[in-house]
Design a protein around this motif. Structure first.
Motif, PDB file in Angstrom:
ATOM      1  N   UNK A 145       9.691 -10.435  15.938  1.00 38.30           N
ATOM      2  CA  UNK A 145      10.294 -10.580  17.268  1.00 38.30           C
ATOM      3  C   UNK A 145      11.162  -9.373  17.614  1.00 38.30           C
ATOM      4  N   UNK A 146      11.919  -8.879  16.635  1.00 35.03           N
ATOM      5  CA  UNK A 146      12.770  -7.710  16.876  1.00 35.03           C
ATOM      6  C   UNK A 146      11.925  -6.479  17.179  1.00 35.03           C
ATOM      7  N   UNK A 147      10.802  -6.331  16.487  1.00 35.14           N
ATOM      8  CA  UNK A 147       9.893  -5.209  16.746  1.00 35.14           C
ATOM      9  C   UNK A 147       9.332  -5.297  18.155  1.00 35.14           C
ATOM     10  N   UNK A 148       8.868  -6.481  18.546  1.00 37.70           N
ATOM     11  CA  UNK A 148       8.301  -6.639  19.888  1.00 37.70           C
ATOM     12  C   UNK A 148       9.348  -6.397  20.981  1.00 37.70           C
ATOM     13  N   UNK A 149      10.570  -6.838  20.729  1.00 36.75           N
ATOM     14  CA  UNK A 149      11.642  -6.598  21.694  1.00 36.75           C
ATOM     15  C   UNK A 149      11.943  -5.110  21.814  1.00 36.75           C
ATOM     16  N   UNK A 150      12.025  -4.415  20.675  1.00 38.44           N
ATOM     17  CA  UNK A 150      12.283  -2.968  20.692  1.00 38.44           C
ATOM     18  C   UNK A 150      11.157  -2.226  21.394  1.00 38.44           C
ATOM     19  N   UNK A 151       9.930  -2.673  21.202  1.00 38.87           N
ATOM     20  CA  UNK A 151       8.791  -2.018  21.837  1.00 38.87           C
ATOM     21  C   UNK A 151       8.844  -2.176  23.350  1.00 38.87           C
TER      22      UNK A 151
ATOM     23  N   UNK B 105      14.061   2.653  17.595  1.00 39.79           N
ATOM     24  CA  UNK B 105      13.228   2.319  18.746  1.00 39.79           C
ATOM     25  C   UNK B 105      12.100   3.334  18.888  1.00 39.79           C
ATOM     26  N   UNK B 106      12.420   4.575  18.653  1.00 37.52           N
ATOM     27  CA  UNK B 106      11.435   5.659  18.682  1.00 37.52           C
ATOM     28  C   UNK B 106      10.348   5.397  17.643  1.00 37.52           C
ATOM     29  N   UNK B 107      10.756   5.020  16.440  1.00 35.41           N
ATOM     30  CA  UNK B 107       9.801   4.733  15.375  1.00 35.41           C
ATOM     31  C   UNK B 107       8.884   3.579  15.753  1.00 35.41           C
TER      32      UNK B 107
ATOM     33  N   UNK C  98       0.801  -1.204   0.000  1.00 33.20           N
ATOM     34  CA  UNK C  98       0.000   0.000   0.000  1.00 33.20           C
ATOM     35  C   UNK C  98       0.842   1.264   0.000  1.00 33.20           C
ATOM     36  N   UNK C  99       0.222   2.346  -0.436  1.00 36.26           N
ATOM     37  CA  UNK C  99       0.923   3.615  -0.563  1.00 36.26           C
ATOM     38  C   UNK C  99       1.310   4.182   0.807  1.00 36.26           C
ATOM     39  N   UNK C 100       0.411   4.090   1.783  1.00 42.41           N
ATOM     40  CA  UNK C 100       0.665   4.680   3.104  1.00 42.41           C
ATOM     41  C   UNK C 100       1.880   4.051   3.787  1.00 42.41           C
ATOM     42  N   UNK C 101       1.976   2.708   3.892  1.00 47.14           N
ATOM     43  CA  UNK C 101       3.176   2.126   4.504  1.00 47.14           C
ATOM     44  C   UNK C 101       4.458   2.490   3.766  1.00 47.14           C
TER      45      UNK C 101
ATOM     46  N   UNK D  10      -1.000   2.582  16.192  1.00 44.90           N
ATOM     47  CA  UNK D  10      -1.677   1.294  16.320  1.00 44.90           C
ATOM     48  C   UNK D  10      -1.390   0.350  15.147  1.00 44.90           C
ATOM     49  N   UNK D  11      -0.182   0.389  14.609  1.00 46.02           N
ATOM     50  CA  UNK D  11       0.193  -0.568  13.593  1.00 46.02           C
ATOM     51  C   UNK D  11       0.440  -1.930  14.243  1.00 46.02           C
ATOM     52  N   UNK D  12       0.212  -3.007  13.471  1.00 48.73           N
ATOM     53  CA  UNK D  12       0.553  -4.348  13.937  1.00 48.73           C
ATOM     54  C   UNK D  12       2.066  -4.537  13.893  1.00 48.73           C
ATOM     55  N   UNK D  13       2.555  -5.412  14.753  1.00 44.38           N
ATOM     56  CA  UNK D  13       4.000  -5.677  14.787  1.00 44.38           C
ATOM     57  C   UNK D  13       4.503  -6.162  13.429  1.00 44.38           C
ATOM     58  N   UNK D  14       3.696  -6.975  12.744  1.00 39.84           N
ATOM     59  CA  UNK D  14       4.112  -7.476  11.431  1.00 39.84           C
ATOM     60  C   UNK D  14       4.228  -6.341  10.417  1.00 39.84           C
TER      61      UNK D  14
END
Length: 323
Positions: free
Chosen positions: A174-180, A148-150, A59-62, A159-163
């Motif tokens: 997994x890296x996204x969830x860890x950073x969060x 990490x800020x992003x 998609x254009x937005x992502x 409210x984006x999904x981790x994926x």
């Protein structure tokens, strides 16, 4: 950029519908409305140039958010974090004066709600958006590493999904969830529960009383609006004060309420005013400062006075008040 230009199958005007939310995202990343607008303009130019190669897999937005994130990360490389005076200097006293001016890039700056908040949408999402542009929260974000800020902004604010974040950052879920988790722990001391909801009638009445006190040069009326532990800070100077007594004594000592003209604005999800004052006795009032007020339970907990006439342009304000 022309609103009728077309590259490939996507009109370039479709990019513009995302400008406001991208400015809000980049402001949270960068802490400066000037830099946020520059980052989004750079994002739009890069996207426009790459539209012919754009593949609509996600998609254009992502895709635009990926470009904006890369622009912000590049801008943040090798620079110190932005902050507020209470983060970089000891509390001052009523005898202190505005002497130590630091460069603009030292400070977090205010941003108009019209540029950084969605114009409508789900009330719950709007409340989250307002809380996420409070100055205290913007200051907390600056302590995080850029990626990490992003992650925190994309996951907890947008409210984006981790994926989805993983695709944007080209990493694993997994890296996204860890950073969060690390990001949430790092900013946990920031109390988001005392942030503003939608502006209330009481907030508007408090703002009117604040303006009235300044324009009548009534220090006691102004101090009456403050919480006992209120602070006042005045970037680009590193002076800040805490407590009604010291604030009152300082305001009197420097004649801080003299010759102000004020107009209400909305900044960082809270009541705010634009301040005009003459540069010399008898001179015409000119753009001087943006005051952003933190309000808790009907009292002002902080006055953030950003003394920078260049801030008036993003708020759509002239350099001189209307006659």
């Amino acid at each position: 950029m022309s609103s009728v230009t077309t590259t490939g199958a996507i009109p370039a005007e479709e990019l513009e519908q995302y400008r406001r939310e991208l400015i809000g995202y980049c402001y949270r990343m960068l802490g400066s409305i000037h830099e946020a607008e520059d980052a989004v303009q750079d994002t739009m130019v890069r996207a426009w140039r790459a539209l012919a190669r754009f593949e609509d897999r996600y998609g254009l937005r992502p895709w635009l958010y990926r470009i904006a994130t890369n622009v912000c990360v590049d801008m943040l490389k090798g620079r110190a974090r932005r902050a507020l005076p209470m983060d970089v200097a000891p509390v001052g006293t009523s005898q202190a004066r505005l002497i130590d001016r630091r460069p603009e890039e030292t400070w977090i700056g205010p941003a108009p709600d019209t540029l950084i908040l969605p114009p409508d949408g789900d009330p719950a999402d709007h409340a989250v958006a307002r809380e996420s542009v409070r100055l205290a929260f913007i200051a907390a974000l600056q302590h995080l590493a850029p990626r990490q800020r992003a992650v925190l902004i994309l996951r907890d604010v947008l409210r984006w999904h981790a994926s989805e974040v993983a695709v944007l950052l080209e990493t694993s879920t997994d890296a996204v969830n860890s950073a969060l988790r690390r990001a949430r722990a790092a900013i946990e001391p920031v109390d988001r529960d005392t942030g503003p909801s939608e502006p209330s009638t009481n907030d508007l009445e408090l703002l009117a009383a604040y303006i009235d006190a300044f324009e009548r040069h009534d220090v006691d009326a102004l101090v009456h609006l403050l919480r006992e532990d209120a602070i006042i800070e005045m970037p680009p100077f590193d002076l800040w004060l805490r407590g009604k007594d010291d604030i009152r004594a300082w305001l009197i000592a420097v004649d801080a309420l003299a010759d102000h003209l004020m107009t209400p604005v909305s900044a960082n999800g809270t009541p705010a005013v634009a301040v005009y004052r003459p540069q010399a006795p008898g001179a015409e009032p000119t753009a001087f400062a943006i005051h952003v007020l933190d309000v808790i339970e009907g009292r002002i907990s902080a006055i953030h006075s950003f003394i920078d006439p260049a801030l008036f342009a993003p708020f759509g304000l002239p350099d001189h008040p209307a006659p």
